[in-house]
Design a protein around this motif. Structure first.
Motif, short mmCIF file in Angstrom:
data_model
loop_
_atom_site.label_atom_id
_atom_site.label_comp_id
_atom_site.label_asym_id
_atom_site.label_seq_id
_atom_site.Cartn_x
_atom_site.Cartn_y
_atom_site.Cartn_z
N PRO A 56 -4.31 33.07 -14.01
CA PRO A 56 -4.24 33.69 -12.70
C PRO A 56 -2.91 34.43 -12.55
CG PRO A 56 -4.85 31.37 -12.52
CD PRO A 56 -4.41 31.62 -13.93
N VAL A 57 -2.92 35.44 -11.73
CA VAL A 57 -1.70 36.22 -11.50
C VAL A 57 -1.18 35.95 -10.10
CG1 VAL A 57 -0.73 38.54 -11.39
CG2 VAL A 57 -2.48 38.01 -13.10
N ASP A 113 -1.25 27.34 -3.92
CA ASP A 113 -0.89 28.50 -4.73
C ASP A 113 -1.88 28.68 -5.87
OD1 ASP A 113 1.61 28.77 -3.31
OD2 ASP A 113 2.37 27.09 -4.51
N LEU A 114 -2.57 27.60 -6.21
CA LEU A 114 -3.46 27.60 -7.38
C LEU A 114 -4.52 26.52 -7.19
CD1 LEU A 114 -3.95 28.60 -10.36
CD2 LEU A 114 -2.49 26.70 -11.09
N ARG A 127 -16.03 29.22 -8.21
CA ARG A 127 -14.94 30.18 -8.26
C ARG A 127 -15.05 31.27 -7.18
NH1 ARG A 127 -11.14 32.31 -12.11
NH2 ARG A 127 -11.66 30.56 -13.49
N GLY A 128 -16.25 31.82 -7.01
CA GLY A 128 -16.42 32.89 -6.04
C GLY A 128 -16.07 32.48 -4.62
N ALA A 160 -7.21 31.03 -3.03
CA ALA A 160 -6.06 31.04 -3.94
C ALA A 160 -6.55 31.41 -5.34
CB ALA A 160 -5.38 29.67 -3.97
N PRO A 161 -5.63 31.82 -6.23
CA PRO A 161 -6.02 32.05 -7.62
C PRO A 161 -6.63 30.79 -8.24
CG PRO A 161 -3.83 32.92 -7.20
CD PRO A 161 -4.20 32.13 -5.99
N VAL A 162 -7.55 31.00 -9.16
CA VAL A 162 -8.27 29.88 -9.80
C VAL A 162 -8.01 29.89 -11.30
CG1 VAL A 162 -10.55 28.90 -10.29
CG2 VAL A 162 -10.07 29.91 -8.03
N HIS A 163 -7.73 28.72 -11.86
CA HIS A 163 -7.57 28.57 -13.30
C HIS A 163 -8.49 27.46 -13.79
CE1 HIS A 163 -5.84 28.32 -17.29
NE2 HIS A 163 -5.57 27.04 -17.11
N MET A 164 -9.27 27.74 -14.82
CA MET A 164 -10.20 26.75 -15.37
C MET A 164 -9.56 26.02 -16.54
SD MET A 164 -14.09 27.20 -16.84
CE MET A 164 -13.59 28.10 -18.30
#
Length: 292
Positions: free
Chosen positions: A21-22, A90-91, A102-103, A109-113
């Motif tokens: 994520p950015v 934040d994440l 995810r959608g 917030a940004p998502v990381h798997m």
């Protein structure tokens, strides 16, 4: 399985930067829809602000302890988006299972798997890589390096402790009911730990993608070496225990007749490095306590 640090770093470097994520700065408020990521963040000194199924943590994870400050954001796929948004993360951490959300999560917030299980069959090595990924996202690279170096040292220490001890093959199971167990073998986190500390798994037959097979007690007994020790993990549903005692199959199993059966406290089956260490400590303590 020995974790080669050079291979580990090469694996991390090979990951696509686009998979991260950015955001403008390191994430400090993280919601985890995964126990394994949450236990890792706690071990790194940055507990998540929220975790799914927080109310069941002590049933399935136990260690590390979940801080009381961590909010419960709902169960599995039925997470509470309003609660998550109110935590101002934040994440948000997902898994291949929860990533279908995810959608609905990305507007918050940004998502990381985090994905520890794949076709490699090396969840422990993958857990090292994912720990490094979490460290990058949270700005904890120094803490991650110290944590993983400490983990390497502890695995090696446990292996040395066991080197001169009695080391029978072990079968590792969760009871599904009084006649069936989930037994762990190739591709499981438990198998990776056994390999790492020099122990033999009694179950050498095929397992699924997640590293286990669901079998009847009679099949477990049929393919078990005579000298094996059977380890069952909590939680065991209350009604299973009394019915097991009256089961002819159970009572005639050599492992039961020989007294080579032990119940371990819960260990997160699909955990990361903290769960691997917890299991390694438990099995080492157990084997050290066996008569020579």
């Amino acid at each position: 399985m020995s974790i080669d640090r050079r291979s580990f770093l090469i694996g991390v470097s090979a990951l696509s930067v686009a998979s991260f994520p950015v955001f403008a700065s390191s994430a400090s408020r993280i919601v985890s829809l995964d126990y394994a990521a949450a236990e890792t963040l706690i071990s790194l000194g940055l507990p998540p602000v929220g975790v799914q199924s927080a109310d069941h943590w002590n049933r399935w994870v136990v260690e590390p302890e979940l801080p009381v400050s961590v909010a419960n954001v709902g169960q599995d796929l039925a997470v509470n988006l309003e609660v998550i948004a109110a935590l101002k993360p934040d994440l948000i951490i997902t898994t291949p299972y929860t990533d279908m959300l995810r959608g609905r999560l990305e507007p918050i917030a940004p998502v990381h798997m985090v994905a520890v299980y794949n076709q490699t069959g090396t969840p422990l090595k993958n857990a090292y890589v994912e720990t490094e990924n979490l460290g990058r996202l949270a700005g904890l690279q120094g803490g991650v390096d110290a944590f993983l170096t400490s983990a390497d040292a502890e695995f090696e220490s446990l292996k040395v402790r066991l080197a001169t001890k009695k080391r029978p093959p072990v079968a590792l199971v969760n009871f599904m009911d009084r006649r069936h167990v989930r037994v762990y073998g190739a591709s499981s986190l438990y198998q990776n730990v056994l390999d790492r500390i020099g122990l033999e798994n009694a179950w050498t037959r095929p397992t699924n993608y997640w590293g286990f097979a669901t079998v009847g007690l009679e099949e477990l007994a049929r393919h078990a070496p005579q000298d094996m020790h059977l380890i069952a993990f909590e939680p065991i549903v209350d009604e299973i225990k009394p019915t097991l005692a009256s089961s002819p199959i159970w009572r005639t199993m050599p492992v039961v007749q020989n007294g080579n059966y032990q119940v371990f406290p819960a260990v997160l089956t699909f955990g990361m490095v903290p769960s691997a260490l917890r299991f390694a400590r438990l099995i080492t303590d157990y084997l050290e306590g066996l008569p020579s």
